[in-house]
Scaffold this motif. Structure first.
Motif, PDB file in Angstrom:
ATOM      1  N   SER A 247      38.154  16.135   4.157  1.00  0.00           N
ATOM      2  CA  SER A 247      36.976  16.779   4.723  1.00  0.00           C
ATOM      3  C   SER A 247      36.135  17.202   3.523  1.00  0.00           C
ATOM      4  O   SER A 247      36.551  18.064   2.735  1.00  0.00           O
ATOM      5  CB  SER A 247      37.366  18.012   5.550  1.00  0.00           C
ATOM      6  OG  SER A 247      36.258  18.867   5.710  1.00  0.00           O
ATOM      7  N   LYS A 250      35.438  20.852   3.343  1.00  0.00           N
ATOM      8  CA  LYS A 250      36.602  21.668   2.995  1.00  0.00           C
ATOM      9  C   LYS A 250      36.847  21.675   1.490  1.00  0.00           C
ATOM     10  O   LYS A 250      37.229  22.699   0.918  1.00  0.00           O
ATOM     11  CB  LYS A 250      37.847  21.154   3.714  1.00  0.00           C
ATOM     12  CG  LYS A 250      39.078  22.009   3.464  1.00  0.00           C
ATOM     13  CD  LYS A 250      40.278  21.513   4.238  1.00  0.00           C
ATOM     14  CE  LYS A 250      41.495  22.366   3.918  1.00  0.00           C
ATOM     15  NZ  LYS A 250      42.706  21.893   4.617  1.00  0.00           N
ATOM     16  N   SER A 254      37.018  24.820  -0.951  1.00  0.00           N
ATOM     17  CA  SER A 254      38.187  25.062  -1.810  1.00  0.00           C
ATOM     18  C   SER A 254      37.782  25.257  -3.259  1.00  0.00           C
ATOM     19  O   SER A 254      38.479  25.931  -4.022  1.00  0.00           O
ATOM     20  CB  SER A 254      39.164  23.874  -1.710  1.00  0.00           C
ATOM     21  OG  SER A 254      39.631  23.712  -0.398  1.00  0.00           O
TER      22      SER A 254
END
Length: 321
Positions: A247, A250, A254
């Motif tokens: 993703s 994501k 992160s």
């Protein structure tokens, strides 16, 4: 991309076998006389020897009984091939996969097809044993078993498991002294990384993202995640299991400190850097996007501890020289 994933998952992948008697399930035919001389050296002859018959289970749960060391071996994986050559068994290798390119001698061996194997070529090689990984598809496994070819599958998921496989192959092939030398060198290289990182505190560990094939990363349960962990990194995909498509949002959230990628994959670095919003990621802002040798990174064989050192140097260049 498919072939790269298959290579990882097989590399993640591996094989071993040889055996005895007339068993149809898990037995290996009596090996033919060797044509190229023994793989053992004078020093090895004085070392640990395998006592046959030897009964072992592979990672599929199948049991094999070996009457003696195999004389003709087929490997369907670059990883297994590297292990066999490291044990001095090049003269007993009757065939390798089309992807095998290390050591140099492997390139001249008869080709047995891709990672799924070519049954006709394997039959023609007349092997006592076929080593392969658990990633071998069910149809290929069924076909090889139907043809009464002895298929031994392994699947190391950690560096320690890769070391254990070297020792296992040494036991099966009666090259235990050489296997122990290879394993000790791997353990030494692993310990060198651990020693270099021993002063690293938990709050100093860097977040790492790894991409081996465009759009794919790796989570828990695979040896590449173990590489990152042993190299002192924190895998930002550790909440995932196995190989997963990423993703992009994501990964931005992160915010990894380091991005590692397979430098042999065409345009992969350009793909990573050009994704929308990824220019905000610390790794890209700080020029910590680092390409590594994919053949080292993807194969949990004798060179995997060298890959560990490369990963650790990429994450902590000031600590690991």
């Amino acid at each position: 991309m498919k072939k790269l994933i298959m290579l990882l998952l097989s590399v993640t992948l591996a094989f071993a076998l040889a055996a005895c008697g007339q068993k149809q399930e898990g037995g290996v035919k009596e090996p033919a006389p060797a044509t190229g001389g023994s793989a053992a050296t004078g020093g090895e002859a004085a070392g640990k020897k395998t006592v046959y018959p030897l009964t072992i289970k592979d990672d599929s749960g199948k049991e094999f009984t070996f009457a003696k060391a195999p004389e003709r071996i087929v490997s369907l994986s670059p990883t297994e091939t590297e292990v066999l050559f490291a044990l001095g068994l090049g003269n007993k290798i009757a065939g390798v996969s089309n992807l095998d390119d290390y050591p140099e001698e492997a390139k001249s061996k008869p080709k047995m097809g891709d990672l799924q194997g070519n049954p006709e070529a394997i039959i023609a090689a007349n092997p006592d044993i076929v080593f392969a990984g658990l990633s071998l598809n069910k149809n290929s496994v069924a076909k090889l078993n139907e043809l009464k070819l002895n298929l031994f599958q392994t699947n190391p998921k950690t560096i320690d498991a890769a070391i254990e496989r070297v020792l296992l192959f040494g036991q099966i092939t009666d090259t235990q002294a050489q296997a122990e030398k290879v394993a000790e060198q791997m353990k030494k290289e692993k310990q060198q990384v651990a020693d270099a990182l021993k002063g690293l505190k938990e709050d100093q560990k860097k977040k790492v993202y790894i991409e081996f094939s465009p759009g794919w990363t790796v989570g828990k349960g695979e040896f590449m995640d173990d590489l990152i962990t042993l190299a002192g990194g924190v895998n930002v995909a550790s909440d995932l299991q196995g190989w997963k498509q990423i993703s992009e949002e994501k990964i931005i959230q992160s915010n990894p400190d380091v991005i590692l990628f397979a430098k042999g994959v065409p345009d992969l670095e350009k793909t990573i850097r050009s994704r929308g919003g990824w220019d905000k990621i610390n790794a890209i802002k700080n020029s910590k996007v680092i390409g590594l040798d994919d053949s080292l990174l993807a194969r949990p064989g004798p060179r995997i501890t060298k890959a560990l050192a490369d990963v650790a140097k990429a994450i902590y260049p000031d600590l690991v020289k």
